[in-house]
Design an enzyme around this catalytic site. Structure first.
Site, short mmCIF file in Angstrom:
data_model
loop_
_atom_site.label_atom_id
_atom_site.label_comp_id
_atom_site.label_asym_id
_atom_site.label_seq_id
_atom_site.Cartn_x
_atom_site.Cartn_y
_atom_site.Cartn_z
N LYS A 13 73.69 40.37 47.70
CA LYS A 13 73.35 40.97 48.61
C LYS A 13 73.67 42.86 47.26
O LYS A 13 72.54 43.46 47.92
CB LYS A 13 74.51 41.20 49.50
CG LYS A 13 74.10 40.27 50.82
CD LYS A 13 75.23 41.05 52.27
CE LYS A 13 76.38 40.66 52.01
NZ LYS A 13 77.81 39.68 51.75
N ARG A 88 80.25 43.60 59.59
CA ARG A 88 80.35 42.43 59.35
C ARG A 88 81.06 41.62 60.96
O ARG A 88 81.17 41.31 60.82
CB ARG A 88 81.85 42.06 58.09
CG ARG A 88 81.13 41.95 56.78
CD ARG A 88 82.46 41.62 56.00
NE ARG A 88 82.34 40.88 55.03
CZ ARG A 88 81.86 41.71 53.41
NH1 ARG A 88 82.05 42.88 53.31
NH2 ARG A 88 82.25 40.34 52.64
N ARG A 122 81.64 34.74 38.88
CA ARG A 122 81.28 36.38 39.13
C ARG A 122 81.51 37.03 38.55
O ARG A 122 82.81 36.84 38.59
CB ARG A 122 80.55 37.00 40.48
CG ARG A 122 80.62 38.00 41.35
CD ARG A 122 79.70 38.23 42.07
NE ARG A 122 80.73 38.18 43.72
CZ ARG A 122 80.98 38.76 44.91
NH1 ARG A 122 80.02 38.93 45.07
NH2 ARG A 122 81.60 38.87 45.59
N ARG A 155 86.70 39.69 40.06
CA ARG A 155 87.70 39.97 41.27
C ARG A 155 88.55 39.06 41.57
O ARG A 155 88.31 37.94 42.32
CB ARG A 155 86.33 40.38 42.29
CG ARG A 155 85.61 41.68 42.15
CD ARG A 155 84.28 41.35 43.15
NE ARG A 155 85.00 40.91 44.78
CZ ARG A 155 83.83 41.47 45.70
NH1 ARG A 155 82.45 42.17 45.53
NH2 ARG A 155 84.20 40.84 46.63
N ARG A 166 86.80 33.40 52.55
CA ARG A 166 86.60 34.45 52.54
C ARG A 166 84.84 33.85 53.53
O ARG A 166 84.39 34.39 54.79
CB ARG A 166 85.67 35.22 51.24
CG ARG A 166 86.60 35.99 50.92
CD ARG A 166 87.02 36.49 49.63
NE ARG A 166 85.47 37.57 49.84
CZ ARG A 166 84.94 37.84 48.06
NH1 ARG A 166 84.64 37.03 47.91
NH2 ARG A 166 83.66 38.95 48.88
P1 AMP Z 1 82.72 42.75 49.83
O1 AMP Z 1 82.62 43.11 48.30
O2 AMP Z 1 81.31 43.26 50.68
O3 AMP Z 1 82.12 40.97 49.41
O4 AMP Z 1 83.18 42.80 50.60
C1 AMP Z 1 84.62 43.08 50.21
C2 AMP Z 1 85.81 42.69 50.73
O5 AMP Z 1 86.26 43.26 50.93
C3 AMP Z 1 86.06 41.79 51.82
O6 AMP Z 1 85.97 39.99 51.45
C4 AMP Z 1 86.68 42.43 52.99
O7 AMP Z 1 88.27 42.57 53.25
C5 AMP Z 1 86.63 43.51 52.77
N1 AMP Z 1 85.22 44.69 53.63
C6 AMP Z 1 84.20 45.30 53.12
N2 AMP Z 1 83.10 45.75 53.82
C7 AMP Z 1 83.81 44.80 54.73
C8 AMP Z 1 83.41 45.64 55.99
N3 AMP Z 1 82.35 45.60 56.48
N4 AMP Z 1 85.00 45.30 57.26
C9 AMP Z 1 85.56 44.21 57.21
N5 AMP Z 1 86.32 44.43 55.47
C10 AMP Z 1 85.30 44.43 54.24
#
Ligand code: AMP
Length: 210
Positions: A13, A88, A122, A155, A166
């Site tokens: 994404k 999400r 990554r 990360r 996740r």
């Molecule tokens: P991402 O970079 O989008 O993969 O997000 C990394 C982490 O941030 C996720 O595993 C969640 O812990 C948190 N996170 C990001 N966006 C959301 C969301 N919309 N709702 C809840 N947690 C989020």
């Protein structure tokens, strides 16, 4: 256009969003990047979010909904935006429906097996949020962000045990969104396993912007 990118963590994404920003001339909003920045700056939001993120769990809806509302109210989002990593959960999607008209939910389809392989390579820049992959999309200089020159790192939540958690969280809480937006006739699914250029092309075709 107000666009949502759906797909599992690691589906691509962020990489696709970077392409669409250029192509469409609208900003992308990544709640994950906003939360990581809050953690790096040790803000109250960052302190609340850190434990959930490190464990591969979702941050509570109330926190992310508030930060998203604040972000898309900024002037640069007035002409449209790309949401990467939000919504999400169903409550997040319902909250979003109250504040914005969503035109399309682009769903990046990638299997769990492929994702687990990808996540191990990554790398991310914690300063500007740019994402890389050591084999498929490496930075020009090893370990250095092409865009801002900061360090490019793994990360914490890309570690294998956290990735599995996740993915489980994704299937349980986020995947139902495909149905949610499907019922609104807004989902366009694209294959996210054919390489970056092909994925970009498929997205452009699906959106009618090529
Ligand atoms: P991402 O970079 O989008 O993969 O997000 C990394 C982490 O941030 C996720 O595993 C969640 O812990 C948190 N996170 C990001 N966006 C959301 C969301 N919309 N709702 C809840 N947690 C989020």
């Amino acid at each position: 256009m107000n666009l949502i990118l759906l797909g599992a963590p690691g589906a691509g994404k962020g990489t696709l969003a970077a392409y669409l920003i250029e192509k469409m001339g609208i900003p992308s909003v990544s709640t994950g990047n906003i939360l990581r920045e809050a953690i790096a700056n040790n803000t109250p939001l960052g302190q609340q979010a850190k434990g959930f993120m490190d464990a591969g769990q979702l941050v509570p809806d109330g926190l992310v909904i508030d930060l998203l509302k604040e972000r898309i109210a900024q002037p640069d989002c007035a002409g449209g935006f790309i949401l990467d990593g939000f919504p999400r959960t169903i409550p997040q999607a319902e909250a979003l429906d109250k504040i914005a008209q969503i035109d399309c939910a682009l769903s990046l389809e990638v299997s769990d097996e492929v994702i687990e392989g990808r996540m191990s390579g990554r790398r991310v820049c914690l300063k500007c949020g740019a994402t890389y992959h050591i084999e498929n999309n490496p930075p020009k200089t090893d370990g250095v962000c092409d865009k801002c020159g900061d360090a490019v790192v793994i990360r914490k939540d890309d570690m294998p045990e956290v990735v599995r958690q996740r993915l489980a969280t994704y299937h349980k809480q986020t995947e139902p969104l495909k149905d949610y937006y499907g019922k609104q006739g807004k989902v366009k699914a694209i294959d996210g396993t054919k390489g970056i250029r092909m994925t970009e092309q498929a997205a452009a075709e699906a959106l009618g912007i090529n």
